[in-house]
Design an enzyme around this catalytic site. Sequence first.
Site, short mmCIF file in Angstrom:
data_model
loop_
_atom_site.label_atom_id
_atom_site.label_comp_id
_atom_site.label_asym_id
_atom_site.label_seq_id
_atom_site.Cartn_x
_atom_site.Cartn_y
_atom_site.Cartn_z
N LEU A 80 2.59 6.90 -1.43
CA LEU A 80 3.55 7.87 -1.90
C LEU A 80 3.85 8.12 -3.39
O LEU A 80 4.07 9.19 -3.46
CB LEU A 80 5.13 7.16 -1.40
N VAL A 97 0.75 -1.19 -0.08
CA VAL A 97 -0.13 -0.06 -0.09
C VAL A 97 0.93 1.41 -0.25
O VAL A 97 0.66 2.31 -0.59
CB VAL A 97 -1.03 0.02 1.34
N CYS A 98 1.88 1.36 0.71
CA CYS A 98 2.87 2.23 0.87
C CYS A 98 3.19 3.04 -0.53
O CYS A 98 3.09 4.27 -0.66
CB CYS A 98 4.46 1.89 1.64
N PRO A 99 3.65 2.22 -1.38
CA PRO A 99 4.15 3.11 -2.63
C PRO A 99 3.00 3.47 -3.54
O PRO A 99 3.17 4.63 -4.19
CB PRO A 99 4.84 1.93 -3.45
#
Length: 187
Positions: free
Chosen positions: A51, A46-48
């Site tokens: 970001l 999920v993070c990328p």
Amino acid sequence: MSLINTQVKPFKATAFHNGEFVDLTEADLKGKWSVFFFYPADFTFVCPTELGDLADHYEEFQKLGVEIYGVSTDKHFTHKAWHDTSETIGKIKYPMIGDPTLAISRNFEVLIEEDGLAERGTFVIDPEGTIQIVELNAGNIGRDANELLRKIKAAQYVAAHPGEVCPAKWKEGESTLSPSLDLVGKI
């Protein structure tokens, strides 16, 4: 206790930014709007997406005088490696702060102690270093840069217009409210 209307606590950190390692402290936040965007870890799922969404909207944040700071408990070296190997993360032009000591995550009360990772926390900080917006999401729920932009515009509006407030779903250019006895029970 809420972090709303509190000052950012002192910190020292190293960030990966524009191909370099740079040192940052809370003093670097003064005089401009800032977003601390905590996420669990580099090289995840999920993070990328989050970001990358911020990277795609970075110019809009900059036009508002806002600096974005991505923060995870990874080291700044890991941020560089991720930046160099991921097309999505390679788009990032904002600083990526390493918090391997966990101090910044503790300061913002987003540290998951047993995992040594940060929650998905978003903090909007005004030019005086005061936290104006706090948002926490569960690890499996990504955030939206457009919604963050809307909230920042609202925060900047009410900062520039004391005595006015922004109602739900307020967008730039729409009517605001001036709280008064005349409005009680009429909205």
